[in-house]
Design a protein around this motif. Structure first.
Motif, short mmCIF file in Angstrom:
data_model
loop_
_atom_site.label_atom_id
_atom_site.label_comp_id
_atom_site.label_asym_id
_atom_site.label_seq_id
_atom_site.Cartn_x
_atom_site.Cartn_y
_atom_site.Cartn_z
N GLN A 276 9.38 5.36 1.88
CA GLN A 276 9.86 4.10 1.30
C GLN A 276 8.76 3.43 0.49
O GLN A 276 9.01 2.92 -0.61
CB GLN A 276 10.32 3.16 2.42
N ILE A 277 7.54 3.44 1.01
CA ILE A 277 6.42 2.83 0.28
C ILE A 277 6.15 3.59 -1.01
O ILE A 277 5.81 3.00 -2.04
CB ILE A 277 5.16 2.79 1.18
N ALA A 278 6.32 4.91 -0.98
CA ALA A 278 6.08 5.73 -2.17
C ALA A 278 6.95 5.27 -3.34
O ALA A 278 6.55 5.40 -4.51
CB ALA A 278 6.34 7.19 -1.86
N LYS A 279 8.11 4.73 -3.06
CA LYS A 279 9.02 4.28 -4.12
C LYS A 279 8.51 3.04 -4.84
O LYS A 279 9.04 2.66 -5.89
CB LYS A 279 10.40 4.02 -3.54
N LEU A 280 7.49 2.37 -4.28
CA LEU A 280 6.94 1.17 -4.91
C LEU A 280 5.98 1.50 -6.06
O LEU A 280 5.59 0.61 -6.81
CB LEU A 280 6.19 0.33 -3.87
N ASP A 281 5.60 2.76 -6.17
CA ASP A 281 4.63 3.15 -7.20
C ASP A 281 5.17 2.83 -8.59
O ASP A 281 6.20 3.38 -9.00
CB ASP A 281 4.31 4.64 -7.07
N GLN A 282 4.47 1.95 -9.30
CA GLN A 282 4.87 1.56 -10.66
C GLN A 282 3.87 2.04 -11.71
O GLN A 282 3.96 1.69 -12.87
CB GLN A 282 4.94 0.02 -10.75
N LYS A 283 2.86 2.81 -11.24
CA LYS A 283 1.73 3.18 -12.11
C LYS A 283 1.11 1.93 -12.73
O LYS A 283 0.69 1.91 -13.89
CB LYS A 283 2.17 4.18 -13.18
N LYS A 284 1.08 0.87 -11.93
CA LYS A 284 0.51 -0.40 -12.37
C LYS A 284 -0.94 -0.50 -11.94
O LYS A 284 -1.25 -0.43 -10.75
CB LYS A 284 1.29 -1.58 -11.77
N ARG A 285 -1.84 -0.66 -12.90
CA ARG A 285 -3.25 -0.79 -12.59
C ARG A 285 -3.76 -2.16 -13.05
O ARG A 285 -3.17 -2.78 -13.94
CB ARG A 285 -4.07 0.32 -13.22
N TYR A 286 -4.83 -2.59 -12.43
CA TYR A 286 -5.39 -3.91 -12.73
C TYR A 286 -6.68 -3.78 -13.53
O TYR A 286 -7.20 -4.77 -14.04
CB TYR A 286 -5.64 -4.69 -11.44
N VAL B 56 -1.26 -7.11 4.89
CA VAL B 56 -2.51 -6.45 4.48
C VAL B 56 -2.80 -5.25 5.37
O VAL B 56 -3.17 -4.17 4.90
CB VAL B 56 -3.69 -7.45 4.51
N GLN B 57 -2.64 -5.42 6.66
CA GLN B 57 -2.90 -4.31 7.59
C GLN B 57 -1.94 -3.15 7.36
O GLN B 57 -2.33 -1.98 7.49
CB GLN B 57 -2.82 -4.81 9.03
N ILE B 58 -0.70 -3.45 7.01
CA ILE B 58 0.26 -2.39 6.70
C ILE B 58 -0.22 -1.60 5.48
O ILE B 58 -0.19 -0.35 5.47
CB ILE B 58 1.67 -2.96 6.45
N ILE B 59 -0.67 -2.30 4.46
CA ILE B 59 -1.14 -1.62 3.24
C ILE B 59 -2.37 -0.78 3.53
O ILE B 59 -2.48 0.37 3.07
CB ILE B 59 -1.42 -2.64 2.13
N ASN C 252 3.16 -9.36 -0.91
CA ASN C 252 4.37 -9.95 -0.33
C ASN C 252 5.63 -9.11 -0.55
O ASN C 252 6.74 -9.62 -0.44
CB ASN C 252 4.59 -11.36 -0.89
N GLU C 253 5.44 -7.83 -0.85
CA GLU C 253 6.60 -6.95 -0.97
C GLU C 253 7.45 -7.05 0.30
O GLU C 253 6.92 -6.96 1.41
CB GLU C 253 6.15 -5.50 -1.16
N PRO C 254 8.76 -7.23 0.16
CA PRO C 254 9.63 -7.33 1.35
C PRO C 254 9.46 -6.18 2.33
O PRO C 254 9.55 -6.38 3.55
CB PRO C 254 11.03 -7.36 0.75
N LEU C 255 9.21 -4.98 1.81
CA LEU C 255 9.04 -3.82 2.70
C LEU C 255 7.83 -4.02 3.61
O LEU C 255 7.90 -3.72 4.81
CB LEU C 255 8.89 -2.54 1.88
N PHE C 256 6.73 -4.52 3.05
CA PHE C 256 5.54 -4.73 3.88
C PHE C 256 5.77 -5.85 4.90
O PHE C 256 5.29 -5.77 6.03
CB PHE C 256 4.33 -5.05 3.00
N THR C 257 6.50 -6.87 4.49
CA THR C 257 6.82 -7.96 5.43
C THR C 257 7.66 -7.43 6.59
O THR C 257 7.42 -7.77 7.76
CB THR C 257 7.56 -9.08 4.70
N LYS C 258 8.63 -6.58 6.27
CA LYS C 258 9.49 -5.99 7.30
C LYS C 258 8.68 -5.12 8.26
O LYS C 258 8.83 -5.20 9.50
CB LYS C 258 10.59 -5.16 6.63
#
Length: 281
Positions: A249-259, A207-210, A191-197
């Motif tokens: 713009q999407i590249a700026k979302l990288d948080q090095k967050k892994r699950y 999902v399709q954007i990602i 639900n990142e605002p960028l993906f919604t936009k």
């Protein structure tokens, strides 16, 4: 479906179906649905305990085996079993695999890799893969491999772009295949605002954007779903293209967050686990 070319000249679809955590019944139905929706890449593993079901799904479909790119993974407990590759082929009901991975960097993984190299020479597999390798073990394998791998399968998504591993892989031309491509369903990511936009702009879902971002990053992506509608929707990403500015713009979302957090202790524990592959349904 569009393709990438691997470093040995083999072509692989950019998007496929992952079958992780699917029961045999779910996997068989999902494979049939995916193939009917235009998928040609299917990914399974010894440890998923659904290889036989994936094979049944292929045979149930109207798509020939020659049209399908099929990948599986050897589990660490069989890295030294000289019959492991043949048994994997038997469970899937095929005479070859298009891609076979080592599933974890655990146990005697170089013995497992030698098996893959021999299977590659024998024509039993068309490409070699490694999964979840990182750090010193990744370096060791790349240094000792007589035949360099074509694909590495690791967690990757906009919150974790695997920039360090990609730097290591680039000189070898090794492609990255992304699991958890949607961040394990993390609502914060989806639900990142960028993906919604962007979804509103292109008439697509978040999902399709990602998923489109993945293929434009050069990643092979294998979202898993048992819902026929979601399976079909996931593949509907080849009729638009994100601009370079949007990718930045999407590249700026990288948080090095892994699950999934890999560590040697966990990998050695995996190596000791016993999977009854033969008993799978």
């Amino acid at each position: 479906m569009q393709n990438f070319e691997l470093n040995n000249g083999v072509t692989i679809p950019m998007l496929g179906l992952g079958t992780f955590q699917m029961s045999p019944d779910q996997a068989q139905k999902a494979v049939v649905s995916a193939l009917e929706s235009g998928y040609r890449l299917l990914d399974t593993a010894n440890a998923y305990l659904n290889e036989k079901a994936v094979g049944r799904g292929i045979r149930e479909s109207s798509v020939t085996r020659q049209e399908i790119f099929l990948s599986s993974k050897l589990w660490p407990t069989v890295y030294q079993d000289k019959t492991a590759v043949d048994k994997t082929l038997q469970r899937l009901g095929t005479d070859h695999l298009d891609l076979l991975f080592l599933h974890q960097p655990a146990g005697d993984f170089m013995a497992g890799y030698r098996q893959l190299e021999q299977a590659y020479r024998d024509g039993k597999i068309k490409a070699i893969g490694i999964s979840n390798f990182h750090g010193k073990k990744l370096t060791q394998l790349l240094e000792q491999a007589k035949i360099k791998p074509q694909v590495i399968q690791v967690e990757a998504h906009p919150y974790y772009t695997q920039s360090e591993i990609r730097e290591v892989l680039t000189p070898y031309g090794i492609k990255l295949m992304a699991w958890y491509p949607l961040g394990h369903g993390d609502h914060s990511l989806l639900n990142e605002p960028l993906f919604t936009k962007l979804a509103q702009k292109y008439g697509k879902s978040n999902v399709q954007i990602i998923l489109r971002w993945h293929v434009q990053m050069g990643f092979i992506v294998i979202p898993g779903s048992t819902d026929p509608k979601h399976i079909k929707d996931n593949a509907n990403i080849f009729d638009f293209e994100l601009t370079p500015e949007e990718m930045a713009q999407i590249a700026k979302l990288d948080q090095k967050k892994r699950y999934y957090i890999p560590n040697d202790a966990r990998e050695e524990q995996y190596a000791q686990m016993q999977m009854d592959f033969e008993a799978q349904k």
